[in-house]
Design a protein around this motif. Sequence first.
Motif, mmCIF file in Angstrom:
data_model
loop_
_atom_site.group_PDB
_atom_site.id
_atom_site.type_symbol
_atom_site.label_atom_id
_atom_site.label_comp_id
_atom_site.label_asym_id
_atom_site.label_seq_id
_atom_site.Cartn_x
_atom_site.Cartn_y
_atom_site.Cartn_z
ATOM 1 N N TYR A 20 0.833 -1.209 0.000
ATOM 2 C CA TYR A 20 0.000 0.000 0.000
ATOM 3 C C TYR A 20 0.869 1.261 0.000
ATOM 4 N N THR A 29 2.187 1.416 -3.693
ATOM 5 C CA THR A 29 1.213 1.606 -4.778
ATOM 6 C C THR A 29 0.149 2.647 -4.476
ATOM 7 N N GLY A 30 -0.191 2.818 -3.198
ATOM 8 C CA GLY A 30 -1.285 3.704 -2.840
ATOM 9 C C GLY A 30 -2.643 3.129 -3.232
ATOM 10 N N ASN A 31 -2.667 1.875 -3.649
ATOM 11 C CA ASN A 31 -3.883 1.220 -4.127
ATOM 12 C C ASN A 31 -4.216 0.072 -3.177
ATOM 13 N N LEU A 32 -5.346 0.175 -2.484
ATOM 14 C CA LEU A 32 -5.718 -0.833 -1.497
ATOM 15 C C LEU A 32 -5.957 -2.204 -2.132
ATOM 16 N N TRP A 33 -6.650 -2.252 -3.273
ATOM 17 C CA TRP A 33 -6.909 -3.523 -3.950
ATOM 18 C C TRP A 33 -5.601 -4.207 -4.357
ATOM 19 N N MET A 34 -4.680 -3.444 -4.932
ATOM 20 C CA MET A 34 -3.379 -3.988 -5.327
ATOM 21 C C MET A 34 -2.600 -4.466 -4.099
ATOM 22 N N ALA A 35 -2.676 -3.707 -3.024
ATOM 23 C CA ALA A 35 -1.970 -4.075 -1.796
ATOM 24 C C ALA A 35 -2.478 -5.414 -1.257
ATOM 25 N N THR A 69 -4.049 -7.789 -2.957
ATOM 26 C CA THR A 69 -3.703 -8.843 -3.912
ATOM 27 C C THR A 69 -2.256 -9.276 -3.737
#
Length: 69
Positions: free
Chosen positions: A31, A34-40, A42
């Motif tokens: 997180y 990436t700053g992206n919760l979904w990516m984090a 995954t």
Amino acid sequence: MARIVHAHLPTLKKTASYYVMHIVVAAAVAYAVTGNLWMAFTLSLLEPTVQAVAFFFHEKAWERRAVVA
């Protein structure tokens, strides 16, 4: 299967606790990067899952080495 689990219960418990800790750390790092919760989420599930399996076999190899030494 139950016999295998029973025979390796301490290592499986250690692997499970390591897995949970690794997911939390990996999610925080992913997180932050990436700053992206979904990516984090995954990434934090995929990578530690592979590591947990590798860790189990790593522990078994070290146990065998200790017996030989």
